[in-house]
Design a protein around this motif. Structure first.
Motif, short mmCIF file in Angstrom:
data_model
loop_
_atom_site.label_atom_id
_atom_site.label_comp_id
_atom_site.label_asym_id
_atom_site.label_seq_id
_atom_site.Cartn_x
_atom_site.Cartn_y
_atom_site.Cartn_z
N LEU A 1 0.99 -1.13 0.11
CA LEU A 1 -0.06 0.03 0.08
C LEU A 1 0.79 1.41 -0.02
O LEU A 1 0.56 2.12 -0.67
CB LEU A 1 -1.04 -0.01 1.23
CG LEU A 1 -1.77 1.38 1.28
CD1 LEU A 1 -2.75 1.57 0.20
CD2 LEU A 1 -2.66 1.37 2.62
N MET A 2 1.96 1.28 0.94
CA MET A 2 2.64 2.62 0.98
C MET A 2 3.51 2.57 -0.52
O MET A 2 3.72 3.66 -0.84
CB MET A 2 3.52 2.33 2.04
CG MET A 2 2.95 2.49 3.51
SD MET A 2 2.02 3.95 3.76
CE MET A 2 3.45 5.04 3.55
N GLY A 3 4.12 1.77 -0.94
CA GLY A 3 4.83 1.52 -2.29
C GLY A 3 3.71 2.10 -3.03
O GLY A 3 4.25 2.95 -3.95
N ALA A 4 2.44 1.81 -3.25
CA ALA A 4 1.56 2.02 -4.50
C ALA A 4 1.08 3.61 -4.22
O ALA A 4 1.12 4.26 -5.31
CB ALA A 4 0.31 1.20 -4.29
N LEU A 5 1.14 4.08 -3.02
CA LEU A 5 0.98 5.68 -2.66
C LEU A 5 1.92 6.30 -2.97
O LEU A 5 1.84 7.50 -3.49
CB LEU A 5 0.47 5.48 -1.28
CG LEU A 5 -0.95 5.11 -0.61
CD1 LEU A 5 -0.84 5.05 0.86
CD2 LEU A 5 -1.96 5.95 -1.49
N LEU A 6 2.94 5.94 -2.80
CA LEU A 6 4.45 6.58 -3.31
C LEU A 6 4.29 6.79 -4.79
O LEU A 6 4.66 7.86 -5.43
CB LEU A 6 5.78 6.05 -2.66
CG LEU A 6 5.90 6.33 -1.28
CD1 LEU A 6 7.15 5.33 -0.79
CD2 LEU A 6 6.10 7.76 -0.91
N LEU A 7 4.30 5.66 -5.60
CA LEU A 7 4.05 5.67 -6.96
C LEU A 7 2.92 6.54 -7.65
O LEU A 7 3.29 7.37 -8.29
CB LEU A 7 3.87 4.25 -7.47
CG LEU A 7 5.25 3.50 -7.42
CD1 LEU A 7 5.05 1.96 -7.76
CD2 LEU A 7 6.46 4.00 -8.31
N ALA A 8 1.86 6.27 -6.98
CA ALA A 8 0.68 7.35 -7.04
C ALA A 8 1.05 8.80 -7.08
O ALA A 8 0.40 9.54 -7.89
CB ALA A 8 -0.43 6.83 -6.38
N ASP A 9 1.58 9.21 -5.99
CA ASP A 9 2.23 10.42 -5.59
C ASP A 9 2.96 10.92 -6.90
O ASP A 9 2.92 12.06 -7.34
CB ASP A 9 2.77 10.55 -4.47
CG ASP A 9 3.30 12.08 -4.11
OD1 ASP A 9 2.07 12.72 -4.16
OD2 ASP A 9 4.44 12.29 -3.50
#
Length: 111
Positions: A53-61
């Protein structure tokens, strides 16, 4: 449909993709793996779900930032295209005006 195995945070995952997209999917998985590993280094082992989730949020950012930069660049390009069109119109008008003056001078000298 092709199936490949990607590795994220040291674990293998079998993923399906369209034929010919295998390398692209491997590259995406490597990018995601880097984000997950970065989160893991910064926050410790949180469990795969939270790490993902955190990795996906960073990529989404990062994606949101890239979209904002793209939108700003598109506005800049549109402004430059409008400026170019305006300058071209002025140049055409100046050339037409100069051509009329030259014709007038030529007819005045001929007379």
């Amino acid at each position: 449909m092709a199936q490949i195995t990607v590795e994220v945070n040291g674990r293998p995952y079998v993923v399906g993709c369209e034929d010919g997209q295998e390398q692209h999917l491997q590259d995406l998985a490597r990018m995601f793996d880097q984000q997950v590993r970065h989160v893991s280094q910064d926050m410790g082992q949180l469990g795969d779900t939270r790490l993902f989730l955190m990795g996906a949020l960073l990529l989404a950012d990062e994606l949101a930032d890239a979209k904002n930069r793209l939108a700003a660049l598109q506005v800049e390009v549109a402004k430059m295209q409008n400026d170019r069109a305006r300058i071209e119109s002025r140049a055409v008008a100046a050339l037409e005006n100069a051509a009329k003056r030259i014709e007038k001078l030529a007819t005045d000298e001929a007379a």
